[in-house]
Scaffold this active site. Structure first.
Site, PDB file in Angstrom:
ATOM      1  N   LYS A  10     -44.706 -52.365   1.138  1.00 60.18           N
ATOM      2  CA  LYS A  10     -45.520 -51.849   0.031  1.00 60.18           C
ATOM      3  C   LYS A  10     -46.466 -52.927  -0.519  1.00 60.18           C
ATOM      4  CE  LYS A  10     -42.152 -48.299  -1.316  1.00 60.18           C
ATOM      5  NZ  LYS A  10     -41.530 -47.601  -2.472  1.00 60.18           N
ATOM      6  N   TYR A  50     -45.614 -38.594  -0.052  1.00 62.26           N
ATOM      7  CA  TYR A  50     -44.530 -38.415  -1.024  1.00 62.26           C
ATOM      8  C   TYR A  50     -44.507 -37.001  -1.597  1.00 62.26           C
ATOM      9  CZ  TYR A  50     -43.412 -43.435  -1.115  1.00 62.26           C
ATOM     10  OH  TYR A  50     -42.997 -44.704  -0.801  1.00 62.26           O
ATOM     11  N   ASN A 113     -40.947 -51.831  -5.212  1.00 67.35           N
ATOM     12  CA  ASN A 113     -39.651 -52.158  -4.599  1.00 67.35           C
ATOM     13  C   ASN A 113     -39.782 -52.592  -3.129  1.00 67.35           C
ATOM     14  OD1 ASN A 113     -40.139 -49.629  -3.523  1.00 67.35           O
ATOM     15  ND2 ASN A 113     -38.092 -48.830  -3.929  1.00 67.35           N
ATOM     16  N   HIS A 116     -40.398 -49.145   1.900  1.00 64.12           N
ATOM     17  CA  HIS A 116     -39.909 -47.775   2.046  1.00 64.12           C
ATOM     18  C   HIS A 116     -39.292 -47.651   3.429  1.00 64.12           C
ATOM     19  CE1 HIS A 116     -39.760 -43.394   2.294  1.00 64.12           C
ATOM     20  NE2 HIS A 116     -40.194 -43.556   3.527  1.00 64.12           N
ATOM     21  N   GLU A 127     -42.314 -38.520   9.012  1.00 64.56           N
ATOM     22  CA  GLU A 127     -43.052 -39.653   8.454  1.00 64.56           C
ATOM     23  C   GLU A 127     -43.791 -40.440   9.544  1.00 64.56           C
ATOM     24  OE1 GLU A 127     -40.098 -40.354   4.613  1.00 64.56           O
ATOM     25  OE2 GLU A 127     -40.278 -41.929   6.124  1.00 64.56           O
TER      26      GLU A 127
END
Ligand code: CMP
Length: 141
Positions: A10, A50, A113, A116, A127
């Site tokens: 990320k 998402y 965070n 993913h 995905e």
């Protein structure tokens, strides 16, 4: 069994110059990178990824964060790749992530965070197809 999973490094982790260190953890754990690209997501691409979280209160912040800078999207392949990657990442909230996991070591908040990873083989398939065409995936054989 041999499996594939989708990983996203990320914007926070890219900004920390941690692409290599995070990828090294995947490789040291026996996962192989079979596809990779760096992207700057826009609202549509991040929001579509998402989509299952569309009604959640954190959706807007999540899309805002994921479009705040470049990400590195990778397909990881190996034995039990989905669970193995989730073990390497640690809990979604870095405050709850076990010591030595990627999120414990690189992440600050539940939005920023660091990584993913797909949560099931079925999600992984969806995905991976969301970011890669078949000819962009390079199995090592
Ligand atoms: P990720 O695995 O990318 O999937 C959805 C993301 O939403 C998650 O990591 C977090 O970064 C973010 N997020 C923000 N708030 C929450 C929350 N309360 N529960 C789950 N995910 C959250």
């Amino acid at each position: 069994a041999n499996q594939r999973t989708l990983s996203i490094i990320k914007p926070d982790a890219v900004a920390k110059n941690a692409i290599g260190e995070i990828t090294a953890r995947f490789e040291k754990a026996g996962l192989q990178v079979v596809a990779a690209k760096m992207l700057k997501l826009d609202d549509d691409k991040a929001g579509g990824f998402y989509a299952e979280h569309k009604e959640r209160p954190f959706f807007k912040d999540l899309v805002g964060f994921m479009t705040s800078g470049p990400v590195v999207v990778q397909v990881l392949e190996g034995d039990d790749a989905v669970a193995k990657n989730r073990d390497l990442m640690g809990a979604t909230n870095p405050k709850e992530a076990a010591p030595g996991t990627i999120r414990a070591d690189f992440a600050e908040t539940i939005d920023a965070n660091a990584v993913h990873g797909s949560d099931s083989p079925e999600s992984a398939e969806r995905e991976i197809a969301y970011f890669f065409t078949a000819d962009e995936i390079c199995p090592r054989g």
